[in-house]
Design an enzyme around this catalytic site. Structure first.
Site, PDB file in Angstrom:
ATOM      1  NE  ARG A 127      -8.594  -1.153   4.495  1.00 35.46           N
ATOM      2  CZ  ARG A 127      -8.986  -0.021   5.069  1.00 35.46           C
ATOM      3  NH1 ARG A 127      -8.380   0.431   6.142  1.00 35.46           N
ATOM      4  NH2 ARG A 127      -9.991   0.669   4.557  1.00 35.46           N
ATOM      5  CB  CYS A 165      -5.520   5.183   3.917  1.00 33.33           C
ATOM      6  SG  CYS A 165      -6.659   3.872   3.480  1.00 33.33           S
ATOM      7  N   GLY A 224      -7.161  -1.682  -1.327  1.00 35.92           N
ATOM      8  CA  GLY A 224      -8.154  -0.914  -2.051  1.00 35.92           C
ATOM      9  C   GLY A 224      -8.280   0.511  -1.585  1.00 35.92           C
ATOM     10  CB  CYS A 225      -6.867   2.266   1.173  1.00 38.23           C
ATOM     11  SG  CYS A 225      -7.031   3.808   2.052  1.00 38.23           S
ATOM     12  N   GLY A 226      -7.428   4.488  -1.317  1.00 37.40           N
ATOM     13  CA  GLY A 226      -6.804   5.568  -2.050  1.00 37.40           C
ATOM     14  C   GLY A 226      -6.684   6.854  -1.273  1.00 37.40           C
TER      15      GLY A 226
END
Length: 277
Positions: free
Chosen positions: A108, A114, A110-112
């Protein structure tokens, strides 16, 4: 909706001081972008559909998929009904290493982390960097100019920016995206691409400078910037505790809460890393 440069136009209804009005508005576009290496899909990230070549290269470098831009032999961009696909041809040894990592990210905005398979993979070793001597006035000069270098943010109010700045505080290069990690990856990719009229990554690091981001300084922002040798990171918002810990390990100069007239130095590698003036 009609698309224009990373933004979509839409009629909206506004309400202000007891009055309702129909207005034409611009919204930041956000689409799935699949990054495919040698025919194998590795990552799908939500991103702004601009500067996707820079994004693909920067992501490949900051995630350790490529050690150098020269290991990217070719790339092609294709738009589909579902989103965008970036097909890349990379060096065989890098592809073998990628397969060994067995990572499949579905990210997503803001996902680092995932798709990380275990806790052991969550915090990777960080690269040591050389922090430059940076003046407080240079930080403030770059901050004052940041807004005028963010056209997508100006029309949508929903994008992040990442800028490369000289030690005098002049903004030399800017990239934008709805995701803060993506914006930084785009900046890294743009610098690594070696295009004429813009600072190359090797030359910029040799001449020294700093990265300025319009977001918080998270673990991922410190890790991505350090992975390509950026010795100083300045963020508009706060730093997380893990970001500071990682900056200490990397010996990276980390500054946050950069606002007009003030900023906070979270980690200063040497006594002279941030000079007065």
């Amino acid at each position: 909706m009609k698309e224009s440069g990373g933004a979509l136009s839409l009629w909206v209804q506004t309400y202000q001081q007891g009055r309702s009005e129909e207005l034409h508005d611009l919204l930041a576009d956000e689409v799935p972008v699949a990054l495919v290496y040698n025919g194998v899909s590795h990552a799908v990230m939500m991103a702004s559909p601009i500067d996707l070549d820079d994004f693909a290269l920067g992501f490949s470098l900051s995630e350790g998929i490529l050690a150098d831009a020269s290991e990217l032999y070719d790339w092609a961009l294709q738009e589909t009904d579902a989103g965008w696909v970036v097909e890349m041809t990379i060096a065989s040894q890098r592809m073998a290493a990628l397969k060994a990592r067995r990572r499949n990210l579905t990210g997503r905005t803001g996902c680092g982390l995932c798709g990380t398979e275990s806790l052991d993979q969550a915090i990777r070793p960080i690269t040591q960097v050389q922090a430059p001597q940076l003046s407080h006035s240079a930080v403030q000069r770059a901050l004052a100019a940041l807004e005028q270098y963010q056209p997508l943010q100006a029309i949508t109010g929903a994008s992040h920016g990442a800028a490369w700045c000289s030690l005098e505080g002049e903004i030399l290069l800017m990239r934008e995206d709805v995701g803060r990690h993506n914006a930084l990856d785009k900046l890294i990719g743009a610098m690594a691409s070696g295009r004429p009229s813009q600072p190359t990554l090797d030359h910029a690091l040799e001449q020294q400078g700093f990265a300025l981001v319009s977001s918080r300084a998270s673990y991922e922002m410190v890790h991505k910037s350090a992975s390509v040798g950026i010795g100083a990171l300045v963020s508009v918002s706060a730093a997380t505790a893990l970001a500071v810990q990682q900056a200490q390990l990397a010996d990276q100069l980390l500054i946050g809460f950069a606002r007009p007239g003030r900023h906070v130095v979270y980690h200063r590698p040497t006594a002279q890393a941030v000079a007065n003036g």
